[in-house]
Design a protein around this motif. Structure first.
Motif, PDB file in Angstrom:
ATOM      1  N   LEU A 135      30.251  17.247  22.677  1.00  0.00           N
ATOM      2  CA  LEU A 135      29.649  17.435  23.841  1.00  0.00           C
ATOM      3  C   LEU A 135      29.224  19.083  24.068  1.00  0.00           C
ATOM      4  CD1 LEU A 135      32.295  15.820  26.299  1.00  0.00           C
ATOM      5  CD2 LEU A 135      29.778  15.320  26.076  1.00  0.00           C
ATOM      6  N   GLU A 136      29.507  20.038  23.218  1.00  0.00           N
ATOM      7  CA  GLU A 136      29.157  21.262  23.331  1.00  0.00           C
ATOM      8  C   GLU A 136      27.639  21.574  23.069  1.00  0.00           C
ATOM      9  OE1 GLU A 136      33.707  21.364  22.915  1.00  0.00           O
ATOM     10  OE2 GLU A 136      32.168  20.152  22.166  1.00  0.00           O
ATOM     11  N   ASP A 137      27.311  20.593  21.842  1.00  0.00           N
ATOM     12  CA  ASP A 137      25.949  20.499  21.427  1.00  0.00           C
ATOM     13  C   ASP A 137      25.201  19.965  22.450  1.00  0.00           C
ATOM     14  OD1 ASP A 137      26.633  21.143  18.741  1.00  0.00           O
ATOM     15  OD2 ASP A 137      27.225  19.066  18.367  1.00  0.00           O
ATOM     16  N   VAL A 138      25.452  19.044  23.419  1.00  0.00           N
ATOM     17  CA  VAL A 138      24.753  18.700  24.574  1.00  0.00           C
ATOM     18  C   VAL A 138      24.637  19.570  25.351  1.00  0.00           C
ATOM     19  CG1 VAL A 138      24.485  16.742  26.236  1.00  0.00           C
ATOM     20  CG2 VAL A 138      25.324  16.307  23.995  1.00  0.00           C
ATOM     21  N   GLY A 139      25.607  20.226  25.766  1.00  0.00           N
ATOM     22  CA  GLY A 139      25.645  21.633  26.613  1.00  0.00           C
ATOM     23  C   GLY A 139      24.811  22.337  26.313  1.00  0.00           C
ATOM     24  N   ALA A 140      24.581  22.816  25.020  1.00  0.00           N
ATOM     25  CA  ALA A 140      23.608  23.873  24.517  1.00  0.00           C
ATOM     26  C   ALA A 140      22.144  23.551  25.011  1.00  0.00           C
ATOM     27  CB  ALA A 140      23.808  24.307  23.226  1.00  0.00           C
ATOM     28  N   VAL A 141      21.968  22.056  24.992  1.00  0.00           N
ATOM     29  CA  VAL A 141      20.613  21.507  25.072  1.00  0.00           C
ATOM     30  C   VAL A 141      20.304  21.685  26.589  1.00  0.00           C
ATOM     31  CG1 VAL A 141      19.008  19.285  25.082  1.00  0.00           C
ATOM     32  CG2 VAL A 141      20.536  20.019  23.119  1.00  0.00           C
ATOM     33  N   ARG A 142      21.256  21.145  27.474  1.00  0.00           N
ATOM     34  CA  ARG A 142      21.183  21.164  28.957  1.00  0.00           C
ATOM     35  C   ARG A 142      20.832  22.651  29.387  1.00  0.00           C
ATOM     36  NH1 ARG A 142      22.980  15.992  30.572  1.00  0.00           N
ATOM     37  NH2 ARG A 142      21.372  16.440  32.455  1.00  0.00           N
ATOM     38  N   ASN A 143      21.571  23.649  28.739  1.00  0.00           N
ATOM     39  CA  ASN A 143      21.363  25.172  29.246  1.00  0.00           C
ATOM     40  C   ASN A 143      19.911  25.450  29.184  1.00  0.00           C
ATOM     41  OD1 ASN A 143      24.130  25.195  29.995  1.00  0.00           O
ATOM     42  ND2 ASN A 143      24.576  26.176  27.942  1.00  0.00           N
ATOM     43  N   MET A 144      19.193  24.817  28.133  1.00  0.00           N
ATOM     44  CA  MET A 144      17.820  25.285  27.909  1.00  0.00           C
ATOM     45  C   MET A 144      16.717  24.564  28.971  1.00  0.00           C
ATOM     46  SD  MET A 144      17.876  27.474  25.593  1.00  0.00           S
ATOM     47  CE  MET A 144      16.129  27.617  25.268  1.00  0.00           C
ATOM     48  N   PHE A 145      17.410  23.531  29.511  1.00  0.00           N
ATOM     49  CA  PHE A 145      16.258  22.813  30.402  1.00  0.00           C
ATOM     50  C   PHE A 145      15.969  23.430  31.501  1.00  0.00           C
ATOM     51  CE2 PHE A 145      15.768  20.052  34.081  1.00  0.00           C
ATOM     52  CZ  PHE A 145      14.756  19.448  33.542  1.00  0.00           C
ATOM     53  N   GLY A 146      16.827  24.233  32.450  1.00  0.00           N
ATOM     54  CA  GLY A 146      16.557  24.663  33.395  1.00  0.00           C
ATOM     55  C   GLY A 146      15.699  25.982  33.200  1.00  0.00           C
ATOM     56  N   GLU A 147      15.580  26.571  32.160  1.00  0.00           N
ATOM     57  CA  GLU A 147      14.672  27.712  31.807  1.00  0.00           C
ATOM     58  C   GLU A 147      13.171  27.343  31.428  1.00  0.00           C
ATOM     59  OE1 GLU A 147      15.791  30.842  32.141  1.00  0.00           O
ATOM     60  OE2 GLU A 147      17.484  29.876  32.525  1.00  0.00           O
ATOM     61  N   PHE A 148      13.146  26.123  30.678  1.00  0.00           N
ATOM     62  CA  PHE A 148      11.894  25.729  30.390  1.00  0.00           C
ATOM     63  C   PHE A 148      11.173  25.030  31.453  1.00  0.00           C
ATOM     64  CE2 PHE A 148      13.054  25.671  26.018  1.00  0.00           C
ATOM     65  CZ  PHE A 148      12.213  26.114  25.424  1.00  0.00           C
ATOM     66  N   GLN A 149      12.104  24.436  32.633  1.00  0.00           N
ATOM     67  CA  GLN A 149      11.487  23.977  34.126  1.00  0.00           C
ATOM     68  C   GLN A 149      10.674  25.090  34.821  1.00  0.00           C
ATOM     69  OE1 GLN A 149      14.562  22.129  36.696  1.00  0.00           O
ATOM     70  NE2 GLN A 149      12.723  20.451  37.104  1.00  0.00           N
ATOM     71  N   LYS A 150      11.849  26.321  34.793  1.00  0.00           N
ATOM     72  CA  LYS A 150      11.147  27.329  35.736  1.00  0.00           C
ATOM     73  C   LYS A 150       9.971  27.813  35.170  1.00  0.00           C
ATOM     74  CE  LYS A 150      15.697  29.058  36.885  1.00  0.00           C
ATOM     75  NZ  LYS A 150      16.832  30.028  36.424  1.00  0.00           N
ATOM     76  N   VAL A 151       9.491  28.055  33.646  1.00  0.00           N
ATOM     77  CA  VAL A 151       8.398  28.490  33.175  1.00  0.00           C
ATOM     78  C   VAL A 151       7.321  27.419  33.698  1.00  0.00           C
ATOM     79  CG1 VAL A 151       6.989  28.387  31.010  1.00  0.00           C
ATOM     80  CG2 VAL A 151       9.568  29.349  31.071  1.00  0.00           C
ATOM     81  N   ASP A 152       7.758  26.090  33.741  1.00  0.00           N
ATOM     82  CA  ASP A 152       6.462  25.254  34.119  1.00  0.00           C
ATOM     83  C   ASP A 152       6.290  25.520  35.520  1.00  0.00           C
ATOM     84  OD1 ASP A 152       4.934  22.576  34.083  1.00  0.00           O
ATOM     85  OD2 ASP A 152       6.591  22.186  35.636  1.00  0.00           O
ATOM     86  N   VAL A 153       7.048  25.363  36.421  1.00  0.00           N
ATOM     87  CA  VAL A 153       6.955  25.566  37.988  1.00  0.00           C
ATOM     88  C   VAL A 153       6.250  26.910  38.114  1.00  0.00           C
ATOM     89  CG1 VAL A 153       8.154  25.821  40.215  1.00  0.00           C
ATOM     90  CG2 VAL A 153       8.621  24.039  38.482  1.00  0.00           C
ATOM     91  N   LEU A 154       6.783  27.831  37.552  1.00  0.00           N
ATOM     92  CA  LEU A 154       6.056  29.131  37.868  1.00  0.00           C
ATOM     93  C   LEU A 154       4.785  29.730  37.180  1.00  0.00           C
ATOM     94  CD1 LEU A 154       9.467  31.281  38.246  1.00  0.00           C
ATOM     95  CD2 LEU A 154       8.152  30.178  40.336  1.00  0.00           C
TER      96      LEU A 154
END
Length: 450
Positions: free
Chosen positions: A152-171
């Motif tokens: 689950l820690e591996d999955v958590g690391a993936v999820r942490n990156m999602f928000g950053e990439f989503q902000k790049v797209d939106v902004l």
């Protein structure tokens, strides 16, 4: 005379496998792929090395075997078998989880490598019929690959990156950062899908991978690469189904609906939005429901159904009134007033209801301004300009048009450019009026660069 396959020879030597061992592994993998008739032996492998071209899907299965052995993606192209069926395979919604993993991995690799066949891959108008149906039927075939267990820690690391990439797209727009995200997925996310997991981890990983694969598709869509976008979205939908997250699957269908309507297929857009609502459930995500209603309204407006489009807008607003941000998933963060009022503005623009279009556009613009969202602000300014044109107020339309240009220059988004081009076409009836001529002159550089 056949030409020896030196690429396959090199990979076989690097692996340390014998011909018999490779044949055994291909035979075992073929079972996972649902191809039990594929039963190679050492002589078969020798013929491949000598230059025989095996039939599909043997090259893809060989790529799967070598990828599993080396723990990173090896493609049919690497093995000397050409591009394989990446463009076509990524349009398919396959019941096999193993095949889905290979399809989305190949797609990501081809995207990063900027292969020509993917750049020209067309949008297939009927390709979403099967995926949306199969998602609703929810039939799964779970076939994870053996390998080191994912935590689950591996999955958590993936999820942490999602928000950053989503902000790049939106902004900054879909043209900024997509290839970085694709490379991240290729190196860190897709390989995890091929390893073993507990059921809890497998679902969480598929959910995280689906979110980011969707984002890849959305960014490609925003950058005008519709064939690539469609393929990412279909594979994202399949991963969302594997995760058992109905709201995420409905969110992917919303993106597919948006794309279909934009590309002149509003009937398909409406059907996809309706499929999303049917699979979503009443309480899963009011934000996603609001989005689906908004996109159905967009499609209905394109179809000229004023009453049903207005009804869909009302339903969208009612659903959004039930949103509790703390209860929504991270991908729903930008289904907000800036976005929804912008979509409603476009709906009423297409219905030639200028007063309502202006009202929603102004509300969207205000929210977007506070959030520094140039892309959303640009598209809503364009809708505002059109509402002024519909009332023949050229000065107000010109002013809103200039604001559209200013905001569009701040992001890398083909949709912003298309909004400018749409505004230019709507201005054509006014001929060579000085304000129209001035706008076209100022828009020339932006449009030419695109």
């Amino acid at each position: 005379m056949k030409t020896p396959n030196t690429d396959l020879t090199r990979w076989l030597e690097r692996s340390g496998m014998s011909r018999n061992e490779l044949a055994r592994r291909v035979k075992a993998a073929a079972q996972t792929w649902g191809q039990p008739h594929i039963t190679p032996n050492a002589s078969t492998v020798r013929r491949w090395l000598e230059g025989d071209q095996p039939r599909t899907p043997v090259p893809e299965i060989l790529a799967d075997v070598f990828s599993g052995h080396f723990a990173y993606r090896v493609t049919t192209y690497d093995l000397g078998f050409g591009e394989g069926g990446t463009a076509e395979r990524s349009l398919a919604y396959n019941a096999s989880f193993a095949v889905t993993v290979e399809a989305v991995t190949d797609l990501g690799r081809a995207d990063v490598d900027r292969r020509n066949f993917l750049a020209v891959a067309p949008f297939a108008a009927v390709a979403a019929v099967g995926p949306s149906r199969d998602w609703l039927l929810n039939t799964l075939d779970q076939q994870p690959e053996p390998g080191p267990r994912v935590r689950l820690e591996d999955v958590g690391a993936v999820r942490n990156m999602f928000g950053e990439f989503q902000k790049v797209d939106v902004l900054q727009g879909g043209g900024s950062g997509r290839l970085i995200l694709a490379e991240y997925m290729n190196q860190h996310v897709f390989p995890l899908l091929r390893r073993t997991h507990t059921e809890e981890v497998r679902r969480a990983l598929c959910e995280a991978a689906a979110e980011q694969t969707y984002l890849l598709g959305w960014m490609a869509y925003d950058n005008g690469e519709h064939g690539t976008a469609q393929r990412y979205l279909i594979q994202s939908l399949r991963l969302a189904e594997e995760s058992k997250n109905s709201a995420l699957g409905a969110h992917v269908l919303a993106g597919m609906a948006d794309q279909a309507t934009l590309l002149g297929k509003p009937e398909e857009g409406r059907r996809l939005a309706q499929s999303g609502r049917a699979g979503l459930g009443k309480a899963a995500s009011p934000a996603c429901l609001a989005d689906l209603w908004a996109l159905e309204a967009r499609a209905l407006a394109k179809l000229g159904d004023k009453a049903q489009a207005a009804h869909a807008v009302v339903q969208s607003e009612a659903a959004f009134g039930r949103v509790r941000p703390e209860e929504e998933q991270e991908w729903a963060a930008f289904i907000d007033p800036a976005y929804l009022h912008g979509e409603h503005a476009n709906t009423f623009r297409d219905l030639d209801e200028s007063k309502q279009a202006e009202e929603h556009a102004r509300r969207s613009i205000e929210h977007a301004r506070k959030q520094r969202r140039a892309r959303r602000g640009a598209m809503s300014q364009a809708a505002l300009a059109v509402s002024h044109l519909q009332r023949r107020d050229l000065e107000a339309a010109h002013a809103a048009g200039l604001r559209t240009l200013s905001l569009s220059r701040q992001v890398k988004s083909s949709r912003c450019v298309e909004a400018v081009q749409d505004l230019q076409s709507r201005m054509e009836p006014y001929g060579k009026h000085r304000l129209i001529a001035d706008f076209n002159e100022r828009a020339r550089e932006l449009v030419a660069a695109a």
